[in-house]
Design a protein around this motif. Structure first.
Motif, PDB file in Angstrom:
ATOM      1  N   ASN A  96      27.522  42.272  -0.640  1.00 39.81           N
ATOM      2  CA  ASN A  96      27.222  40.865  -0.360  1.00 39.81           C
ATOM      3  C   ASN A  96      27.743  39.958  -1.480  1.00 39.81           C
ATOM      4  N   LYS A  97      28.219  38.785  -1.097  1.00 44.79           N
ATOM      5  CA  LYS A  97      28.813  37.866  -2.072  1.00 44.79           C
ATOM      6  C   LYS A  97      27.796  36.946  -2.725  1.00 44.79           C
ATOM      7  N   THR A  98      26.674  36.740  -2.067  1.00 44.01           N
ATOM      8  CA  THR A  98      25.635  35.896  -2.656  1.00 44.01           C
ATOM      9  C   THR A  98      24.337  36.687  -2.777  1.00 44.01           C
ATOM     10  N   GLU A 103      23.917  33.019 -10.848  1.00 47.47           N
ATOM     11  CA  GLU A 103      22.589  32.626 -10.378  1.00 47.47           C
ATOM     12  C   GLU A 103      21.491  33.559 -10.864  1.00 47.47           C
ATOM     13  N   ILE A 104      21.860  34.788 -11.219  1.00 45.51           N
ATOM     14  CA  ILE A 104      20.883  35.813 -11.590  1.00 45.51           C
ATOM     15  C   ILE A 104      21.094  36.166 -13.058  1.00 45.51           C
ATOM     16  N   GLY A 117      13.341  36.873  -6.152  1.00 45.51           N
ATOM     17  CA  GLY A 117      12.974  35.473  -5.944  1.00 45.51           C
ATOM     18  C   GLY A 117      13.920  34.796  -4.977  1.00 45.51           C
ATOM     19  N   TRP A 118      15.213  35.106  -5.092  1.00 48.05           N
ATOM     20  CA  TRP A 118      16.222  34.554  -4.174  1.00 48.05           C
ATOM     21  C   TRP A 118      16.057  35.128  -2.768  1.00 48.05           C
ATOM     22  N   ILE A 119      15.860  36.449  -2.671  1.00 46.78           N
ATOM     23  CA  ILE A 119      15.695  37.105  -1.366  1.00 46.78           C
ATOM     24  C   ILE A 119      14.521  36.499  -0.604  1.00 46.78           C
TER      25      ILE A 119
END
Length: 316
Positions: A96-98, A103-104, A117-119
């Protein structure tokens, strides 16, 4: 091929890397991909037994600070739901690209925290399913174990390994030692040593590497437990871990062979350049383990042929 207390067959053939001329041996390490989930689930089961955490513990009971930004659909998800793929989180793997690396941020543990948190901000799987095959579920579960114990996932795995005298490591085996096996893709291209930061995010879902003899010890532990020979968990607790829920329980898929009527718990790992297959039959007190440092349809077919032959020879 092992039983709860014996090794019937342990053979290695082939090469560490295509065209290298370097033959593989029994001390070589292989990435076991999603078979990592069987180790994560076992550690979780032991921690539940010890009272460190409960199957019904909710993720946001441990991480309330993430709740306000998360999708309300996930508010009640529990440790059991994450480990048994009953949590409707999206599928995600290292292709996956994002999100992006920018960001992490932080150390390994902080990255996994930010990743989850993003998921949990993403929309859930819309269609109702019996199972949601989601790597992030196992990342969320590991974060819960980290919070419950105050130890990072790598430490939990290392401590468990020490108990069984197993050396678990993470990532590509050839990253730490170029003389270890290299993985190969379906075109038989060797995977060069590289640090894939996304695999760190998925450590608890599919990033452990281990030798065949060492992983056999872990599988013998499963057979011992299923046969009531464990001092750590009861036979019923092992039964629940392997077969407690339909199709997939805690880290283990299971089925009943139509011809033999024998029940098998199993898991297969396919992290891109390696293949692993593990099949356990409690009724026969046998387990069949196969590792390969190539992932391709042909390799998968070959391992299945070999598995069938081993079952014929030892499955009685």
């Amino acid at each position: 091929v092992v039983s709860s207390d014996s090794i019937f067959e342990l053979q290695v053939l082939g090469f560490k890397r295509r065209f290298s001329g370097s033959k593989a041996n029994t001390t070589d390490k292989f990435r076991i991909g999603s078979n990592t989930k069987t180790i994560t689930s076992y550690i979780a089961t032991v921690l539940v037994k010890q009272g460190k955490i409960n199957w019904e513990t909710k993720f946001f009971d441990l991480y309330p600070e993430l709740k306000t930004k998360s999708n309300p659909a996930y508010y009640d998800l529990t440790l059991q739901e994450f480990l048994t793929f009953r949590a409707n989180t999206i599928k995600w793997s290292y292709g996956n690209k994002t999100p992006t690396k920018k960001e992490i941020k932080g150390n390994s543990q902080q990255q996994r925290y930010s990743f989850i948190g993003w998921i949990l901000q993403q929309d859930p799987v819309a269609e109702k399913q019996d199972l949601y095959w989601s790597n992030p579920s196992y990342v969320a579960a590991a974060l819960m174990l980290e919070k419950a114990t105050g130890k990072n996932y790598e430490t939990l795995v290392a401590e468990f390994g020490q108990e069984l005298k197993i050396q678990f490591e993470f990532g590509q085996p050839n990253l730490k030692d170029k003389n270890q096996p290299w993985g190969h893709d379906e075109k038989l291209k060797p995977e060069k040593p590289a640090l894939n930061y996304k695999l760190n995010w998925l450590s608890s879902a599919g990033n452990i590497n281990v030798s065949l003899p060492d992983y056999s010890k872990f599988i013998q532990l499963q057979l011992q437990g299923l046969l009531g020979k464990s001092e750590i968990l009861t036979a019923s607790e092992f039964e629940y871990m392997h077969y407690g829920l339909p199709e997939f329980s805690f880290g283990w898929k299971w089925f009943i062979d139509e011809k033999t009527k024998l029940r098998y718990s199993f898991h297969e790992g396919n992290p891109g350049t390696f293949l692993t297959k593990t099949f356990i039959c409690k009724e026969q007190n046998k387990a069949f383990i196969l590792f390969a440092n190539v992932q391709s349809p042909e390799a998968d077919t070959g391992l299945n042929i070999l598995l069938d032959e081993l079952k014929k020879q030892y499955g009685r």
